[in-house]
Scaffold this active site. Structure first.
Site, PDB file in Angstrom:
ATOM      1  N   LYS A  42      -3.482   1.238  14.238  1.00 42.28           N
ATOM      2  CA  LYS A  42      -4.220  -0.019  14.259  1.00 42.28           C
ATOM      3  C   LYS A  42      -4.463  -0.451  15.694  1.00 42.28           C
ATOM      4  O   LYS A  42      -3.892   0.094  16.648  1.00 42.28           O
ATOM      5  CB  LYS A  42      -3.440  -1.111  13.542  1.00 42.28           C
ATOM      6  CG  LYS A  42      -2.119  -1.478  14.216  1.00 42.28           C
ATOM      7  CD  LYS A  42      -1.484  -2.703  13.591  1.00 42.28           C
ATOM      8  CE  LYS A  42      -0.224  -3.111  14.345  1.00 42.28           C
ATOM      9  NZ  LYS A  42       0.283  -4.419  13.937  1.00 42.28           N
ATOM     10  N   CYS A  81      -6.500  -7.258   0.071  1.00 39.82           N
ATOM     11  CA  CYS A  81      -6.832  -5.837  -0.060  1.00 39.82           C
ATOM     12  C   CYS A  81      -6.912  -5.349  -1.506  1.00 39.82           C
ATOM     13  O   CYS A  81      -7.921  -4.731  -1.882  1.00 39.82           O
ATOM     14  CB  CYS A  81      -5.830  -4.971   0.701  1.00 39.82           C
ATOM     15  SG  CYS A  81      -5.091  -5.715   2.140  1.00 39.82           S
ATOM     16  N   HIS A 123     -12.921  -5.163   4.318  1.00 39.39           N
ATOM     17  CA  HIS A 123     -12.434  -3.804   4.141  1.00 39.39           C
ATOM     18  C   HIS A 123     -13.631  -2.859   4.131  1.00 39.39           C
ATOM     19  O   HIS A 123     -14.560  -3.048   3.351  1.00 39.39           O
ATOM     20  CB  HIS A 123     -11.620  -3.692   2.856  1.00 39.39           C
ATOM     21  CG  HIS A 123     -10.389  -4.548   2.888  1.00 39.39           C
ATOM     22  ND1 HIS A 123     -10.376  -5.845   2.419  1.00 39.39           N
ATOM     23  CD2 HIS A 123      -9.157  -4.309   3.396  1.00 39.39           C
ATOM     24  CE1 HIS A 123      -9.174  -6.355   2.619  1.00 39.39           C
ATOM     25  NE2 HIS A 123      -8.422  -5.452   3.203  1.00 39.39           N
ATOM     26  N   HIS A 148      -9.139  -1.936   7.564  1.00 40.35           N
ATOM     27  CA  HIS A 148      -8.853  -3.358   7.336  1.00 40.35           C
ATOM     28  C   HIS A 148      -9.261  -4.090   8.611  1.00 40.35           C
ATOM     29  O   HIS A 148      -8.793  -3.735   9.688  1.00 40.35           O
ATOM     30  CB  HIS A 148      -7.359  -3.596   7.094  1.00 40.35           C
ATOM     31  CG  HIS A 148      -6.799  -2.882   5.913  1.00 40.35           C
ATOM     32  ND1 HIS A 148      -6.422  -3.535   4.764  1.00 40.35           N
ATOM     33  CD2 HIS A 148      -6.532  -1.567   5.705  1.00 40.35           C
ATOM     34  CE1 HIS A 148      -5.943  -2.656   3.895  1.00 40.35           C
ATOM     35  NE2 HIS A 148      -5.994  -1.447   4.451  1.00 40.35           N
ATOM     36  N   ARG A 177       1.725 -17.141   1.913  1.00 39.81           N
ATOM     37  CA  ARG A 177       2.982 -16.538   2.362  1.00 39.81           C
ATOM     38  C   ARG A 177       4.110 -17.560   2.197  1.00 39.81           C
ATOM     39  O   ARG A 177       3.967 -18.724   2.590  1.00 39.81           O
ATOM     40  CB  ARG A 177       2.876 -16.110   3.829  1.00 39.81           C
ATOM     41  CG  ARG A 177       1.686 -15.198   4.139  1.00 39.81           C
ATOM     42  CD  ARG A 177       1.915 -13.768   3.696  1.00 39.81           C
ATOM     43  NE  ARG A 177       0.688 -12.960   3.817  1.00 39.81           N
ATOM     44  CZ  ARG A 177       0.326 -12.329   4.916  1.00 39.81           C
ATOM     45  NH1 ARG A 177       1.064 -12.410   6.006  1.00 39.81           N
ATOM     46  NH2 ARG A 177      -0.785 -11.605   4.934  1.00 39.81           N
ATOM     47  N   GLN A 192      -8.382 -16.135   5.401  1.00 37.26           N
ATOM     48  CA  GLN A 192      -8.565 -14.941   6.217  1.00 37.26           C
ATOM     49  C   GLN A 192     -10.042 -14.596   6.370  1.00 37.26           C
ATOM     50  O   GLN A 192     -10.800 -14.632   5.400  1.00 37.26           O
ATOM     51  CB  GLN A 192      -7.859 -13.748   5.561  1.00 37.26           C
ATOM     52  CG  GLN A 192      -6.355 -13.752   5.706  1.00 37.26           C
ATOM     53  CD  GLN A 192      -5.905 -13.284   7.072  1.00 37.26           C
ATOM     54  OE1 GLN A 192      -5.789 -14.089   7.990  1.00 37.26           O
ATOM     55  NE2 GLN A 192      -5.651 -12.021   7.213  1.00 37.26           N
ATOM     56  N   ASP A 214     -11.615 -11.858   6.249  1.00 38.66           N
ATOM     57  CA  ASP A 214     -11.174 -10.543   5.819  1.00 38.66           C
ATOM     58  C   ASP A 214     -12.338  -9.615   5.511  1.00 38.66           C
ATOM     59  O   ASP A 214     -13.384 -10.045   5.023  1.00 38.66           O
ATOM     60  CB  ASP A 214     -10.310 -10.681   4.562  1.00 38.66           C
ATOM     61  CG  ASP A 214      -9.081  -9.798   4.621  1.00 38.66           C
ATOM     62  OD1 ASP A 214      -9.031  -8.931   5.513  1.00 38.66           O
ATOM     63  OD2 ASP A 214      -8.179  -9.980   3.794  1.00 38.66           O
TER      64      ASP A 214
END
Length: 576
Positions: A400, A264, A315, A446, A293, A311, A313
């Site tokens: 979410k 992000c 946005h 997201h 992580r 990911q 991913d």
């Protein structure tokens, strides 16, 4: 001592049989259930024997800290030896756990303690909260018994061994080994899968497919570095929320840098370079971005829980009046992609805030929360998808949805998510100039349709038992020789298939055709082609389709190639 903390809606456990002779007698032999609780999986270690009283106090301090942040007074002390390979003696461990229970009760907590020394069945449902998963190591150092909390856990020297005896045959770790998809190396470390050629081909195919789909829907692809300054994560609020799951900082020129646990912040900085006016919105940025992580080695789990993962991913930066429309597009994208993947029986969980019972958990303007929640609810209803509302499970920065599905063992899992962020845009001053020449903060969606590519591949392997659809199969066609006389014809066909964009391999080994067919079947290859003297003479192929016993003879090469290309193009879902 090592602890893993989970903030749960509920947890259940049931003793099944004694693991050690000295196991304590359980208070209850049936299923015990605790709700709205902090579950503290606890492993007492050899080093804790230096000063058990100090360890208990540090345990109390850390549990109180997290319990305060997640706003719960219910604690489950759960003995969990699997977090460590250097355990204390049984009597010391039981004493420490009992003392932890006693001290927590003195602080006003309601405490459950799972029985010590037993094999137990357990299940739980974690809350959708940034503090839902925390791992810490507590230790007694030196003669002065100084207590330290370490964010980095010392790696176990034990071998990474997959014990197949009690695993179902469709476990993705077994399939990953047998199909040469990924490998976990002792030298590289736990939770760091190595993608072998077959696995990299599968992952690359998914990445390319998602890029094709997303670009069609107006997403712009970006690429960002694997590290960022710690000051950025402080500004976004990820520190200290995610500090325990982030790797220790790297000192570069006197500044702290972190391996990114999420993409992000990088995308937000790109937004600032691209958007000025309301006419520039919506902006959809996408990236197959690596994230890291700091998971405890004892809880890493194949591709499901890894220390580094890719990911899917994105946005989406929108004006408030665009939120419902763009969120609805995300829901339609879920449907489009999942239809191609053959994913069925999924539903959505809409996670909303609970300002009445837990107002301190959520930051930002309540009116903006109300607008975001209502727009998402409208989008969910308009989409026609099945969904359930869960009050109190929203993230700290917004409501979410999670995509829920049952795995092959019947357990409910979240495979993807889409989250609304109304907090970070204000923290980072992510603004646009509206049609009245005033600055406004954007709202961020997201969105991860496949979630982590790694975890999604684990799910695919388990659901299909490794029998991937033709378009996804790392090797789509295996071409076999009947005898050495047929080598040139087999090599020629394999090359022709490759030129047509079909992933083909030739098996020229000096084995019987039965052996090579069986080997290809074990590798779950969609199509097996055999060329012998008769096929060479007639210029045809003998084709065996995965899952079918009968062989089709006399197939023309041109017809076979045309069939494969059509099936790949249409992405026909086959699980035979």
């Amino acid at each position: 001592m090592k602890i893993l903390l989970l903030h749960c809606d509920w947890v259940e456990w049931e003793p099944t049989k004694k693991a050690v002779k000295s196991a304590e007698e359980p208070v209850e032999m049936n299923v015990t259930r605790a709700e709205d609780c902090l579950v503290v999986f606890t492993s007492v270690e050899k080093a804790d024997e230096k000063d058990p009283a100090k360890i208990v106090q540090e345990y109390l301090k850390n549990v109180k800290d997290v319990a305060g942040q997640v706003k719960t007074k219910n604690i489950v002390v759960y003995p969990y030896a699997h977090l460590s390979s250097n355990l204390s003696s049984l009597d010391i461990a039981l004493m420490v756990l009992k003392n932890c229970e006693t001290e927590l009760k003195k602080e006003g907590f309601q405490v459950w303690r799972a029985p010590f020394g037993w094999y137990k069945k357990f299940s739980f449902k974690t809350k959708g909260h940034p503090l839902s998963e925390l791992a810490r190591e507590l230790s007694v150092d030196g003669k002065d018994s100084k207590i330290t909390v370490k964010k980095e856990v010392k790696e176990s020297t034990g071998k990474i061994i997959l014990d197949r005896r009690n695993l179902p045959p469709n476990d993705h770790r077994i399939l990953g080994q047998d199909l040469k998809i990924f490998h976990l190396s002792d030298e590289i470390g736990a939770g760091l899968p190595l993608w072998m050629p077959n696995g990299e081909t599968l992952k690359h195919t998914l990445v390319e497919y998602m890029r094709q789909v997303e670009e069609k829907h107006g997403y712009k692809y970006v690429s960002t570095p694997h590290i960022a300054k710690g000051s950025m994560y402080h500004a976004t609020g990820h520190l200290p929320y995610y500090a325990d799951s982030m790797y220790p900082p790297i000192d570069i020129d006197g500044s702290e840098y972190y391996l990114k646990p999420m993409n992000c912040p990088h995308h937000h900085m790109i937004f600032k370079q691209l958007v000025q006016s309301y006419k520039d919105l919506p902006l959809k940025l996408a990236e197959p971005g690596m994230t890291y992580r700091n998971e405890l080695s004892g809880v890493t789990y194949g591709l499901i829980r890894a220390r580094g993962f890719l990911q899917n991913d994105s946005h989406i930066y929108v004006r408030p009046d665009q939120l419902k429309e763009e969120f609805l597009k995300v829901l339609k994208l879920f449907e489009e992609v999942y239809n191609v993947m053959g994913i069925k029986g999924y539903w959505f969980r809409l996670s909303l805030p609970d300002f009445k019972e837990n107002p301190d958990k959520y930051t930002g303007d309540p009116k903006e929360w109300e607008h975001a929640c209502e727009e998402i609810r409208k989008a969910m209803k308009e989409s026609g998808h099945k969904f359930v509302e869960c009050v109190g499970e929203a993230a700290f920065y917004g409501p979410k949805i999670d995509v829920q599905i049952k795995n092959s063992q019947g357990k409910e899992e979240s495979i993807a998510t889409s989250q609304i962020d109304i907090v970070v845009p204000k923290r980072l001053d992510l603004v646009f100039v509206d049609d009245k020449d005033k600055k406004q903060n954007v709202i961020i969606i997201h969105r991860a349709i496949l979630g982590s590519f790694d975890r999604f591949i684990a799910y695919l392997l388990e659901q299909t038992e490794g029998r991937l659809s033709l378009w996804l199969a790392p090797v789509q066609v295996k071409v076999l020789t009947f005898t050495d006389r047929n080598i040139k014809s087999v090599e020629k066909l394999a090359e022709e298939l490759k030129k047509e964009g079909i992933r083909a391999e030739a098996d020229l080994r000096d084995h019987t055709v039965e052996y090579k067919v069986r080997d290809a079947e074990m590798q779950k290859i969609p199509y097996i082609v055999v060329i012998g003297d008769k096929e060479e003479e007639k210029n045809t192929l003998a084709v065996r389709t995965r899952g079918k016993k009968d062989v089709e003879f006399g197939i023309r090469k041109e017809d076979f190639i045309s069939k494969l290309k059509k099936e790949i193009e249409e992405k026909m879902i086959k699980s035979s």
